[in-house]
Design an enzyme around this catalytic site. Sequence first.
Site: not given
Length: 285
Positions: A146, A110
């Site tokens: 991540n 994101h």
Amino acid sequence: MEEALSAPPAAEMSMDAGPPPAGYDADFLGVDVPLPSPTAPRSTALLGYPRFSVMQDLDRRLAVVTGVNIDGATLLDIARSGSWRLERRIERDQQAGPDVYERNDLDRGHLVRRRDPGWGERDEARAATVATFVYTNAAPQVAGFNQSKDLWLGLEDHVLEYAEIQDLRLSVFTAPVLAAADPPYRGIHIPLRFWKVAAWVDPDAGVTATGFVLDQSELVAPVVAARAVPPLGAFRTFQVALAEIEELAAVDLGPLVAADILSAPGARDTPDWIPLRTPADIRLG
């Protein structure tokens, strides 16, 4: 920057019906803070979503700028839901879709965080968080990064906590650095660095801003070569002067450069790149 997910009810996925959301609000802080813009010629599309905008580079197939408004006073804890989807307002070959992330060590990261637009009325907040699961709001990041994202993803939260007031508003801008040297992979070039700028209004100093850069350079090459991901220590996060971010990312940050904490009179001896290991290393005053 997050990975996904359970599919939401169809009623939540209404981005293709009716007029598009207004997107990022330049007046959200009570003063004009425009969305940053590229300083080099690029073929772009500006896409509005609930409380955030994405400026998509149609050739690189990734965002060159994103901007989101965050209202700390009404920020809600919304249950995680959403399903990654292509943006129908641009062509499929103008965005990095699911094929980029299949059978490798890359995650969909994101850019606008899932929780950032999730404020205000609960239904609106939930729809805004679901809207972040669009490929124009994603960029490839090495999986190890991540999954160990506490520092990078917590930067906005740290600024909110620093202000020590519940009603602080932030405008946050995040994007990959789209550099010519980024290595090619499956029809795109994988960014080696990401930048983030947070802006708010200080009651005494007025508009205030600070910026950060994340570097995943040392981990990208093994992914492109289809080898194992090396140890996590290669991820590095820095607090960086906004003038440096402007040059690095080829974006115009407008009035925020003059509002940079690292350029304040009391910070004249501060280095332009400050390595961060914990939130305590961040300089906010």
